[in-house]
Write an enzyme that holds these catalytic residues in place. Structure first.
Site, PDB file in Angstrom:
ATOM      1  N   ARG A   1     -16.620  -5.178 -18.613  1.00  0.00           N
ATOM      2  CA  ARG A   1     -15.327  -5.129 -19.320  1.00  0.00           C
ATOM      3  C   ARG A   1     -15.034  -3.644 -19.500  1.00  0.00           C
ATOM      4  O   ARG A   1     -15.591  -2.989 -20.393  1.00  0.00           O
ATOM      5  CB  ARG A   1     -15.428  -5.864 -20.664  1.00  0.00           C
ATOM      6  CG  ARG A   1     -14.140  -5.883 -21.483  1.00  0.00           C
ATOM      7  CD  ARG A   1     -14.338  -6.690 -22.759  1.00  0.00           C
ATOM      8  NE  ARG A   1     -13.244  -6.515 -23.708  1.00  0.00           N
ATOM      9  CZ  ARG A   1     -12.152  -7.258 -23.757  1.00  0.00           C
ATOM     10  NH1 ARG A   1     -11.989  -8.235 -22.879  1.00  0.00           N
ATOM     11  NH2 ARG A   1     -11.216  -7.032 -24.663  1.00  0.00           N
TER      12      ARG A   1
ATOM     13  N   HIS B   1      -7.381  -9.280 -15.122  1.00  0.00           N
ATOM     14  CA  HIS B   1      -8.220 -10.007 -16.079  1.00  0.00           C
ATOM     15  C   HIS B   1      -8.498 -11.399 -15.498  1.00  0.00           C
ATOM     16  O   HIS B   1      -8.100 -12.419 -16.062  1.00  0.00           O
ATOM     17  CB  HIS B   1      -7.499 -10.107 -17.417  1.00  0.00           C
ATOM     18  CG  HIS B   1      -8.398 -10.382 -18.581  1.00  0.00           C
ATOM     19  ND1 HIS B   1      -9.743 -10.683 -18.457  1.00  0.00           N
ATOM     20  CD2 HIS B   1      -8.139 -10.399 -19.928  1.00  0.00           C
ATOM     21  CE1 HIS B   1     -10.261 -10.872 -19.649  1.00  0.00           C
ATOM     22  NE2 HIS B   1      -9.312 -10.706 -20.552  1.00  0.00           N
TER      23      HIS B   1
ATOM     24  N   GLN C   1     -10.257 -14.441 -17.492  1.00  0.00           N
ATOM     25  CA  GLN C   1      -9.355 -15.029 -18.481  1.00  0.00           C
ATOM     26  C   GLN C   1      -8.453 -16.073 -17.838  1.00  0.00           C
ATOM     27  O   GLN C   1      -8.222 -17.145 -18.398  1.00  0.00           O
ATOM     28  CB  GLN C   1      -8.498 -13.938 -19.123  1.00  0.00           C
ATOM     29  CG  GLN C   1      -7.427 -14.452 -20.069  1.00  0.00           C
ATOM     30  CD  GLN C   1      -7.985 -15.066 -21.328  1.00  0.00           C
ATOM     31  OE1 GLN C   1      -8.714 -14.403 -22.056  1.00  0.00           O
ATOM     32  NE2 GLN C   1      -7.643 -16.312 -21.613  1.00  0.00           N
TER      33      GLN C   1
ATOM     34  N   ASP D   1       0.993 -11.559 -24.272  1.00  0.00           N
ATOM     35  CA  ASP D   1      -0.162 -10.713 -24.563  1.00  0.00           C
ATOM     36  C   ASP D   1       0.329  -9.540 -25.397  1.00  0.00           C
ATOM     37  O   ASP D   1       1.542  -9.332 -25.557  1.00  0.00           O
ATOM     38  CB  ASP D   1      -0.809 -10.233 -23.247  1.00  0.00           C
ATOM     39  CG  ASP D   1      -2.129  -9.494 -23.474  1.00  0.00           C
ATOM     40  OD1 ASP D   1      -2.772  -9.738 -24.516  1.00  0.00           O
ATOM     41  OD2 ASP D   1      -2.508  -8.675 -22.622  1.00  0.00           O
TER      42      ASP D   1
ATOM     43  N   CYS E   1      -3.925 -14.807 -24.821  1.00  0.00           N
ATOM     44  CA  CYS E   1      -5.348 -14.581 -24.542  1.00  0.00           C
ATOM     45  C   CYS E   1      -6.115 -14.061 -25.758  1.00  0.00           C
ATOM     46  O   CYS E   1      -7.350 -14.112 -25.751  1.00  0.00           O
ATOM     47  CB  CYS E   1      -5.511 -13.624 -23.367  1.00  0.00           C
ATOM     48  SG  CYS E   1      -4.936 -11.950 -23.699  1.00  0.00           S
TER      49      CYS E   1
ATOM     50  N   ARG F   1     -12.749 -20.236 -22.377  1.00  0.00           N
ATOM     51  CA  ARG F   1     -13.427 -19.070 -21.808  1.00  0.00           C
ATOM     52  C   ARG F   1     -14.895 -19.405 -21.544  1.00  0.00           C
ATOM     53  O   ARG F   1     -15.471 -18.998 -20.528  1.00  0.00           O
ATOM     54  CB  ARG F   1     -13.329 -17.870 -22.769  1.00  0.00           C
ATOM     55  CG  ARG F   1     -11.954 -17.245 -22.898  1.00  0.00           C
ATOM     56  CD  ARG F   1     -11.562 -16.480 -21.654  1.00  0.00           C
ATOM     57  NE  ARG F   1     -12.467 -15.379 -21.371  1.00  0.00           N
ATOM     58  CZ  ARG F   1     -12.331 -14.144 -21.878  1.00  0.00           C
ATOM     59  NH1 ARG F   1     -11.322 -13.869 -22.705  1.00  0.00           N
ATOM     60  NH2 ARG F   1     -13.191 -13.187 -21.567  1.00  0.00           N
TER      61      ARG F   1
END
Length: 360
Positions: A155, A182, A185, A273, A313, A341
């Site tokens: 990450r 991402h 996700q 987001d 998310c 997730r």
């Protein structure tokens, strides 16, 4: 010829295949939705496990898998959520390094717990311990980790960092988040969408509103793989990455770009987001002004399809891109999405690592 266009009004879609829009769209029934639980699941055994379809490969982008491979990963994720994997530990004796340049709640917890549930082990490494590219060259980190662990999840700030890790490590490297994409996700997001609408998502309207960031980019990639009808609603100057838009052109699909908020009307999935991602704090005031009016509210959710859903998310910056009343709205699936997730990433790890044997 397929084109990607920006306009003041929502663009009409052109496609060789008919869309499920208006009266022609397939009605959602209980049989369409994916069952998410079973009181007595049929337990898999080592002999009945599906074959890993991405064994030994990297996962830096959703386009690192084919549509067929995505279907296998999604089917595994649904199966895991139903509890069908409780009797097997397919990653026993394997380890994954979780490398973090950015803070994390969901990514860290779900990869760690997921590896444990599959019988393996996860080790978390912060950037203060590693110093990617500062204390130590990224290539040297990769060459060390490949001697000890069986996969790496990163990450990080830059997609280039993940590409360099993957170039120099002989083990699978997973993109847990970068500035560009991402993809892990999006696996959880589409698991959530399939729980509502079933596995055939062709023509379903997925509308992303807000910053044209890594989430918007990965939504475009998932549109390529699944046939969803993707619209990205952003202020002028905050569009998705041009290279990602070219991916859509090369794939022959149409992505709608617009700054017209009316594009959210009738959406099957409305997604947002944060306006200010980690590392963009210096732009906070400029971005807040640019994104005024792009906030997802309960009133906006009333304008999407009657059976439509809202996804975010997380973490949410309440008062900016959304409000608490939206994430708590009956159309919200935000916390189902967060739960997924765990299942989607377990499925991903299995399909990348399931053929590996312990080296000790």
């Amino acid at each position: 010829m397929t084109k990607v266009a920006r306009s003041q009004k929502t663009q009409a879609k052109a496609s060789a295949a008919p869309k499920k829009t208006g009266a022609a769209r397939k009605a959602v029934t209980k049989k369409d939705a994916i069952p998410v639980a079973s009181a007595a699941p049929v337990l898999l055994t080592p002999d009945t496990l599906p074959k890993p379809v991405m064994a030994g490969r990297d996962f830096l982008s959703n386009l690192d898998m084919t549509a067929t491979e995505l279907r296998a990963v999604m089917d595994t994720a649904h199966s895991m959520k139903r509890g069908e994997w409780r009797a097997v530990k397919p990653l026993a004796g394997l380890s994954i390094a979780l490398v973090f340049e950015k803070a994390s709640l969901r990514t860290r917890t779900t990869f760690d717990v997921g590896m444990y549930q599959l019988g393996g082990h996860a080790i978390t490494l912060s950037n203060t311990e590693i110093g990617l590219g500062t204390r130590e060259r990224v290539s040297d980190v990769a060459r060390n980790l490949e001697r000890w662990v069986d996969a790496v999840m990163g990450r990080v700030y830059l997609q280039q960092t993940l590409q360099e890790l993957a170039q120099h490590a002989s083990i699978p490297v997973i993109n847990g988040l970068s500035d560009m994409l991402h993809p892990a996700q999006l696996l959880a997001d589409y698991q959530t969408i399939e729980e509502e609408f079933g596995t055939d998502l062709t023509g379903r309207r997925v509308v992303y509103i807000g910053d044209g960031n890594n989430l918007a980019n990965s939504h475009i990639h998932m549109g390529i793989l699944t046939g969803t009808d993707v619209t990205v609603v952003t202020p002028v100057g905050y569009e998705p990455n041009a290279g990602v838009l070219m991916d859509a052109v090369r794939a022959g699909i149409n992505i709608t770009l617009t700054n017209d908020l009316a594009a959210v009307q009738g959406a099957d999935v409305l997604y947002t987001d944060v306006w200010i991602s980690m590392g963009q704090e210096a732009e906070a005031d400029i971005r807040r002004r640019a994104f005024q009016g792009y906030q997802v509210t309960p009133e906006m959710l009333d304008s999407i399809a009657p059976d439509g859903i809202f996804l975010h998310c997380l973490p949410a910056h309440y008062g900016e891109e959304t409000v608490p009343e939206a994430t708590e709205h009956p159309k919200s699936r935000v916390f189902d999405q967060a739960e997924n997730r765990l299942h989607a990433q377990k499925a991903l790890m299995y399909h990348l690592m399931g053929d590996l044997k312990p080296r000790w």
